[in-house]
Design a protein around this motif. Structure first.
Motif, PDB file in Angstrom:
ATOM      1  N   CYS A   1     -63.144  -2.273 -48.997  1.00 56.48           N
ATOM      2  CA  CYS A   1     -62.726  -3.487 -48.300  1.00 56.48           C
ATOM      3  C   CYS A   1     -63.754  -4.592 -48.489  1.00 56.48           C
ATOM      4  O   CYS A   1     -64.958  -4.338 -48.601  1.00 56.48           O
ATOM      5  N   SER A   2     -63.280  -5.815 -48.506  1.00 56.59           N
ATOM      6  CA  SER A   2     -64.139  -6.992 -48.558  1.00 56.59           C
ATOM      7  C   SER A   2     -64.522  -7.415 -47.153  1.00 56.59           C
ATOM      8  O   SER A   2     -63.732  -7.286 -46.207  1.00 56.59           O
TER       9      SER A   2
ATOM     10  N   THR B   1     -68.477  -6.303 -50.672  1.00 59.19           N
ATOM     11  CA  THR B   1     -67.461  -5.294 -50.403  1.00 59.19           C
ATOM     12  C   THR B   1     -68.146  -3.987 -49.993  1.00 59.19           C
ATOM     13  O   THR B   1     -69.298  -3.735 -50.347  1.00 59.19           O
TER      14      THR B   1
ATOM     15  N   LYS C   1     -64.553 -10.228 -46.226  1.00 60.95           N
ATOM     16  CA  LYS C   1     -63.666 -11.329 -45.845  1.00 60.95           C
ATOM     17  C   LYS C   1     -62.672 -10.891 -44.767  1.00 60.95           C
ATOM     18  O   LYS C   1     -62.069 -11.723 -44.090  1.00 60.95           O
ATOM     19  N   GLU C   2     -62.483  -9.581 -44.630  1.00 66.82           N
ATOM     20  CA  GLU C   2     -61.557  -9.055 -43.626  1.00 66.82           C
ATOM     21  C   GLU C   2     -62.201  -8.886 -42.250  1.00 66.82           C
ATOM     22  O   GLU C   2     -61.554  -8.418 -41.314  1.00 66.82           O
TER      23      GLU C   2
ATOM     24  N   TYR D   1     -63.044  -5.175 -38.181  1.00 72.40           N
ATOM     25  CA  TYR D   1     -62.185  -5.373 -39.351  1.00 72.40           C
ATOM     26  C   TYR D   1     -60.735  -5.224 -38.890  1.00 72.40           C
ATOM     27  O   TYR D   1     -60.393  -4.288 -38.154  1.00 72.40           O
TER      28      TYR D   1
ATOM     29  N   SER E   1     -67.666 -13.169 -38.101  1.00 70.88           N
ATOM     30  CA  SER E   1     -68.615 -13.307 -39.200  1.00 70.88           C
ATOM     31  C   SER E   1     -69.999 -12.823 -38.781  1.00 70.88           C
ATOM     32  O   SER E   1     -70.297 -12.671 -37.588  1.00 70.88           O
TER      33      SER E   1
ATOM     34  N   ARG F   1     -73.224 -15.321 -46.343  1.00 69.64           N
ATOM     35  CA  ARG F   1     -72.643 -16.644 -46.052  1.00 69.64           C
ATOM     36  C   ARG F   1     -71.292 -16.808 -46.752  1.00 69.64           C
ATOM     37  O   ARG F   1     -70.349 -17.352 -46.172  1.00 69.64           O
ATOM     38  N   ASN F   2     -71.202 -16.343 -47.982  1.00 66.67           N
ATOM     39  CA  ASN F   2     -69.977 -16.486 -48.769  1.00 66.67           C
ATOM     40  C   ASN F   2     -68.973 -15.363 -48.532  1.00 66.67           C
ATOM     41  O   ASN F   2     -67.882 -15.381 -49.103  1.00 66.67           O
ATOM     42  N   ARG F   3     -69.374 -14.383 -47.730  1.00 70.48           N
ATOM     43  CA  ARG F   3     -68.532 -13.191 -47.485  1.00 70.48           C
ATOM     44  C   ARG F   3     -68.082 -12.555 -48.795  1.00 70.48           C
ATOM     45  O   ARG F   3     -66.920 -12.161 -48.950  1.00 70.48           O
ATOM     46  N   SER F   4     -68.997 -12.430 -49.714  1.00 65.02           N
ATOM     47  CA  SER F   4     -68.651 -11.931 -51.053  1.00 65.02           C
ATOM     48  C   SER F   4     -68.905 -10.438 -51.230  1.00 65.02           C
ATOM     49  O   SER F   4     -68.662  -9.892 -52.307  1.00 65.02           O
TER      50      SER F   4
END
Length: 282
Positions: free
Chosen positions: A217-218, A204, A220-221, A77, A225, A199-202
């Motif tokens: 944190c999400s 947290t 997405k950070e 991260y 992947s 897959r969607n990085r949804s």
């Protein structure tokens, strides 16, 4: 992969360890033996007529098969790398953890005081492999995932660096491998919804220490992947059903706050959409 979501875990009833599916305040028995790897490889929910046991009558064990392998990813991260003054690696940087490192939901973490005085937490998303996986592509990597779970990677910060004259060696086996210093659970959430969330990085991660939010944190950070991690690890070796990948921790760890775990601390890790993992430091 089942579209229906279901939660598989390991439970102890008396002297018996079995695999079950959580449904409300009970579990449905999937397997009468301690064979989580096989249950995950099958990837099927419990039979409608399966034996049921009240959750209050079982002890929740960490949902990791005694023969499984756990791979953890370091510095994945951006903000965590910054707080550790560590530059992002050029590829996923993994180390190994053993099944004996983990306790289950509502379990007691072992602070291992004879070995460490700087015992730290790291909330993470655990990704569980569902079928034999070797040299897979980034595009196909999530086809081999059966589910996800919450995870705490317990870290002995004072064992990370091993002096070697004027230099030092990294010793992650000591720092990350202490028995019962990490936690996993309460169960593995299986199904296409869980894989789509990767897959969607949804997802947290929210870690709380004595009720205070210390990590939030999400995914997405993430630097790498989930797909990149699986593809990289599977290029080295075959990943097997039941293997777990801890995908890295976000910023807010104890060493950055100068706040290490002490006896009596309550720790929880919440991955969005999953049951919260709660443990206590013995």
């Amino acid at each position: 992969m089942q579209e229906q979501e279901f939660r598989l875990g390991r439970y102890q009833v008396g002297d018996q360890i079995l695999i079950g599916q959580i449904e409300g305040d009970c579990i449905k028995v999937v397997c009468e033996r301690d064979e989580l790897n096989q249950a995950l490889a099958a990837g099927e929910p419990a039979n409608q007529n399966a034996r049921q046991i009240a959750l209050s009558d079982v002890v929740m064990l960490p949902p990791v098969d005694p023969h499984a392998r756990i791979f953890a990813v370091a510095v994945n991260y951006h903000a965590h790398g910054a707080e550790a003054n560590a530059k992002p690696p050029e590829r996923p940087l993994a180390f190994y953890k053993a099944p004996t490192n983990f306790v289950g939901h509502n379990g007691l973490l072992n602070p291992n005081r004879a070995l460490t005085s700087r015992y730290d937490y790291e909330g993470e998303i655990g990704v569980v492999i569902g079928k034999h996986c070797k040299s897979v592509s980034v595009v196909d990597a999530l086809d081999y995932v059966v589910g996800i779970c919450a995870l705490n990677d317990g870290s002995a910060r004072d064992l990370t660096r091993l002096p070697a004259g004027q230099s030092w060696w990294p010793d992650w086996t000591a720092a990350k491998g202490l028995d019962e210093a990490s936690a996993l659970g309460p169960a593995i959430t299986c199904g296409t919804k869980a894989v789509d969330a990767l897959r969607n990085r949804s997802l947290t991660i929210t870690t709380r220490l004595n009720g205070e939010v210390v990590q939030d944190c999400s995914m997405k950070e993430m630097i790498f992947s989930t797909e990149e991690i699986i593809a990289t690890l599977s290029s080295y070796m075959a990943l097997l059903p039941g293997d777990i990948i801890a995908t890295g921790t976000p910023a807010g760890v104890g060493i950055a706050r100068n706040r290490f775990l002490i006896s009596g601390d309550d720790l929880s890790v919440e991955v969005s959409g999953l049951d919260i993992l709660r443990v206590k430091v013995a």
